[in-house]
Design an enzyme around this catalytic site. Structure first.
Site, mmCIF file in Angstrom:
data_model
loop_
_atom_site.group_PDB
_atom_site.id
_atom_site.type_symbol
_atom_site.label_atom_id
_atom_site.label_comp_id
_atom_site.label_asym_id
_atom_site.label_seq_id
_atom_site.Cartn_x
_atom_site.Cartn_y
_atom_site.Cartn_z
ATOM 1 N N THR A 80 0.824 -1.255 0.089
ATOM 2 C CA THR A 80 -0.056 0.045 -0.017
ATOM 3 C C THR A 80 0.706 1.314 -0.059
ATOM 4 O OG1 THR A 80 -1.417 -1.224 1.386
ATOM 5 C CG2 THR A 80 -1.975 1.103 1.112
ATOM 6 N N LYS A 107 2.306 4.983 18.359
ATOM 7 C CA LYS A 107 2.473 6.308 17.652
ATOM 8 C C LYS A 107 2.466 7.105 18.852
ATOM 9 C CE LYS A 107 -0.203 5.155 13.397
ATOM 10 N NZ LYS A 107 -1.674 4.902 13.264
ATOM 11 N N GLY A 167 -3.939 4.795 4.410
ATOM 12 C CA GLY A 167 -4.048 5.001 2.991
ATOM 13 C C GLY A 167 -2.578 5.236 2.024
HETATM 14 P P1 NDP Z 1 1.653 -3.947 2.990
HETATM 15 O O1 NDP Z 1 1.445 -5.075 3.365
HETATM 16 O O2 NDP Z 1 0.686 -3.338 1.966
HETATM 17 O O3 NDP Z 1 3.039 -3.815 2.157
HETATM 18 C C1 NDP Z 1 4.016 -4.363 2.643
HETATM 19 C C2 NDP Z 1 5.374 -4.727 1.704
HETATM 20 O O4 NDP Z 1 6.323 -5.316 2.137
HETATM 21 C C3 NDP Z 1 4.873 -5.674 0.433
HETATM 22 O O5 NDP Z 1 5.320 -5.223 -0.745
HETATM 23 C C4 NDP Z 1 5.597 -6.967 0.758
HETATM 24 O O6 NDP Z 1 5.775 -7.815 -0.335
HETATM 25 C C5 NDP Z 1 6.827 -6.633 1.500
HETATM 26 N N1 NDP Z 1 7.174 -7.346 2.471
HETATM 27 C C6 NDP Z 1 6.341 -7.684 3.833
HETATM 28 N N2 NDP Z 1 7.284 -8.422 4.399
HETATM 29 C C7 NDP Z 1 8.398 -8.557 3.930
HETATM 30 C C8 NDP Z 1 9.597 -9.294 4.403
HETATM 31 N N3 NDP Z 1 9.513 -10.235 5.319
HETATM 32 N N4 NDP Z 1 10.782 -9.257 3.401
HETATM 33 C C9 NDP Z 1 10.557 -8.387 2.384
HETATM 34 N N5 NDP Z 1 9.519 -7.787 1.711
HETATM 35 C C10 NDP Z 1 8.331 -7.986 2.806
HETATM 36 O O7 NDP Z 1 2.043 -2.895 4.077
HETATM 37 P P2 NDP Z 1 1.860 -1.222 4.093
HETATM 38 O O8 NDP Z 1 2.325 -0.555 2.783
HETATM 39 O O9 NDP Z 1 0.293 -0.913 4.383
HETATM 40 O O10 NDP Z 1 2.705 -0.814 5.479
HETATM 41 C C11 NDP Z 1 4.022 -0.734 5.287
HETATM 42 C C12 NDP Z 1 4.500 0.094 6.463
HETATM 43 O O11 NDP Z 1 3.691 1.316 6.550
HETATM 44 C C13 NDP Z 1 4.045 -0.609 7.851
HETATM 45 O O12 NDP Z 1 5.268 -0.222 8.696
HETATM 46 C C14 NDP Z 1 2.932 0.178 8.177
HETATM 47 O O13 NDP Z 1 2.675 0.212 9.788
HETATM 48 C C15 NDP Z 1 3.147 1.718 7.632
HETATM 49 N N6 NDP Z 1 2.087 2.301 7.472
HETATM 50 C C16 NDP Z 1 1.045 1.798 6.839
HETATM 51 C C17 NDP Z 1 -0.245 2.876 6.486
HETATM 52 C C18 NDP Z 1 -1.394 2.565 5.769
HETATM 53 O O14 NDP Z 1 -2.215 3.239 5.484
HETATM 54 N N7 NDP Z 1 -1.298 1.024 5.067
HETATM 55 C C19 NDP Z 1 -0.085 4.015 6.904
HETATM 56 C C20 NDP Z 1 1.014 4.600 7.786
HETATM 57 C C21 NDP Z 1 2.057 3.771 7.980
HETATM 58 P P3 NDP Z 1 4.543 -8.308 -1.351
HETATM 59 O O15 NDP Z 1 4.003 -7.183 -1.997
HETATM 60 O O16 NDP Z 1 5.360 -9.171 -2.308
HETATM 61 O O17 NDP Z 1 3.799 -9.109 -0.345
HETATM 62 N N1 HSE Z 2 -2.885 0.793 10.603
HETATM 63 C C1 HSE Z 2 -2.786 2.140 10.650
HETATM 64 C C2 HSE Z 2 -4.229 3.091 11.067
HETATM 65 C C3 HSE Z 2 -2.196 2.666 9.468
HETATM 66 O O1 HSE Z 2 -5.059 2.621 10.561
HETATM 67 O O2 HSE Z 2 -3.978 3.998 11.563
HETATM 68 C C4 HSE Z 2 -1.518 4.193 9.537
HETATM 69 O O3 HSE Z 2 -0.610 4.164 10.584
#
Ligand code: NDP
Ligand code: HSE
Length: 436
Positions: free
Chosen positions: A13, A205, A302
């Site tokens: 994401t 957070k 998001g």
């Molecule tokens: P996703 O699960 O959507 O994406 C994670 C990505 O990392 C994927 O591309 C996955 O690969 C890869 N990945 C996961 N585990 C491993 C591993 N062990 N080794 C190598 N690659 C790996 O997560 P998000 O994008 O939602 O979240 C990412 C970070 O951002 C987290 O720390 C989250 O807390 C933070 N965050 C998220 C928000 C959100 O709205 N989603 C908002 C603010 C912060 P593959 O695609 O092939 O599965």
């Molecule tokens: N899972 C978190 C939330 C993502 O819903 O606020 C943003 O940090």
């Protein structure tokens, strides 16, 4: 000037959103940063999956360690989440002299003290704006915009998933599990969604916010954590009847005895702006002695809202690539050798008012017994609603709001009330904050 070369670890994401924003706004970003910024390499686990971003011209790998060890990469962007292998990747990147940008609040809250210390020794930056409140630039606001203030307290809705669930329950009467599943589909929830609903993500957070607000080390283990999983639709409705909204708040407050650090569902008067922050939106009120209360609002989760914060960090790092490390803004706002050892208060010593809901037998004297126990603990009642018993039931719901009381006193009073033969089951209590 040569472009700044970025390696992105994680193309889910946030990673996908980051690629899209960096590509779409490349021209303006270069004008702001003074150099162009290009993603040269990116990693994910499985490239057979559909991606939300275009990976053309980016070298792809399933080995994230190939990114941290690539000598041509200036900035490593960690967007996989969790503690391992994120911690090893970030530590290795720092040891290789690379700057790091991360959205990983769990990593910063749990390992930030060591990571920042290592980064300072290596003369590199670790930027983490996206770790708190998605797209809201709250780290920058507190660390830089409010740096002239003595900060007194902050309180925020800092989990988008939780706020989305509470809003849908209140506005549409939807079921908890169904809304959580939608939040997962929308990419808001953590990999383990219990982090969102049990207050762990908000506690990560809050740990970060308290540290930069008060100049204390990161202390996740000292945060009191309570989530939204036990909030019922009837609590939401009773709160509304009394003029309140239930929000999941993170609260950090400086008191004469120490610092309160707590995340829990909270009744807030509905006329407060923050009580009207709905859906995936986040908001944080920060109170400084000079500026007074300030409010920051925006999307808390998001793809692109979070990418907005990640890209801002990349631009910040790009701008400072050539500057003297001594003159950078400290990671935790205060100079590393000037952190305070002011204690974090145990929850027993926190003072708040309460919403109480209990199921009492429908006969004379029951409320008098409850009032007596509360009076014995110096707890005064501010409002009381007694509902009709449901058809065929001998117990009726009683809802009370109390004045402020120490948590210890309330715990003792609740234990005594739960022992009354006329009180059925456990008493539900939700803390209240006036947020004046
Ligand atoms: P996703 O699960 O959507 O994406 C994670 C990505 O990392 C994927 O591309 C996955 O690969 C890869 N990945 C996961 N585990 C491993 C591993 N062990 N080794 C190598 N690659 C790996 O997560 P998000 O994008 O939602 O979240 C990412 C970070 O951002 C987290 O720390 C989250 O807390 C933070 N965050 C998220 C928000 C959100 O709205 N989603 C908002 C603010 C912060 P593959 O695609 O092939 O599965
Ligand atoms: N899972 C978190 C939330 C993502 O819903 O606020 C943003 O940090």
């Amino acid at each position: 000037m040569n472009p700044v070369r970025v390696g992105v670890i994680g193309l889910g994401t946030v990673g996908g959103g980051t690629v899209n924003v960096l590509r779409r706004n490349a021209g303006e970003i270069a004008r702001r940063a003074g150099r162009s910024i290009v993603i040269t390499k990116a990693s994910a686990r499985d490239f057979r999956r559909d991606r939300i971003c275009d990976t053309k011209d980016i070298e792809l790998t399933t080995d994230p360690f190939a990114i941290v060890s690539d000598p041509d990469i200036d900035i490593v962007v960690e967007l996989i989440g969790g503690e391992s292998p994120a911690e090893e990747l970030v530590v290795q990147a720092i040891k290789q002299g690379k700057h790091v940008v991360t959205a990983n609040k769990a990593l910063i809250a749990l390992h930030g003290n060591e990571i920042f210390s290592l980064a300072s020794r290596q003369g590199v930056m670790v930027a983490f704006e996206a770790a708190v409140a998605g797209g809201i630039p709250i780290i920058k606001a507190i660390r830089e915009g409010l740096s002239g203030n003595h900060l007194e307290w902050l309180a925020g809705i800092i989990n988008g998933t939780g706020n989305f669930i509470l809003t849908e329950m209140r506005e549409k009467g939807r079921d908890f599990a169904e809304v959580l599943s939608e939040a997962q589909d929308l990419g808001y929830a953590e990999v383990d969604p219990t982090f969102d609903v049990e207050g762990i993500d908000a506690a990560h957070k809050l740990t970060i916010l308290a540290s930069i607000a008060f100049g204390i080390p990161l202390q996740f283990d000292k945060v009191y954590k309570e989530g939204i999983s036990r909030i019922t639709r009837s609590d939401v409705a009773y709160a509304e009847e009394l003029g309140y909204r239930i929000k999941h708040l993170g609260v950090a407050r400086r008191t004469s005895k120490g610092i309160e650090l707590r995340v829990h569902p909270t009744l807030i008067p509905e006329r407060r702006l923050i009580a009207n922050v709905n859906g995936v939106m986040n908001a944080i009120v920060v109170k400084g002695d000079a500026v007074g209360p300030t409010l920051y609002y925006g999307a808390g989760a998001g793809a692109e809202p979070t990418a907005s914060a990640v890209v801002a960090d990349i631009i910040d790092v790009a701008r400072t690539l050539t500057s003297d490390p001594e003159n950078r803004v400290p990671h935790l706002a205060f100079q590393a050798d000037a952190l305070s050892d002011i204690p974090v208060l145990p929850m027993d010593e926190v003072e708040t008012s309460y919403y109480l809901r209990l199921s009492a037998e429908d006969r004379p004297g029951v409320l008098a017994d409850i009032a007596r126990i509360l009076a014995n603990h110096n707890i005064s009642i501010e409002a009381l609603i007694q509902k009709e018993p449901l058809e065929g039931e001998s117990h009726l719901p009683v809802i009370m709001l109390t004045h402020r009381v120490f948590e210890r006193e309330m715990n003792n009073a609740v234990t005594e009330m739960e022992k009354l033969p006329t009180v059925n089951g456990l008493i539900k209590r939700i803390r209240m904050e006036a947020l004046r």
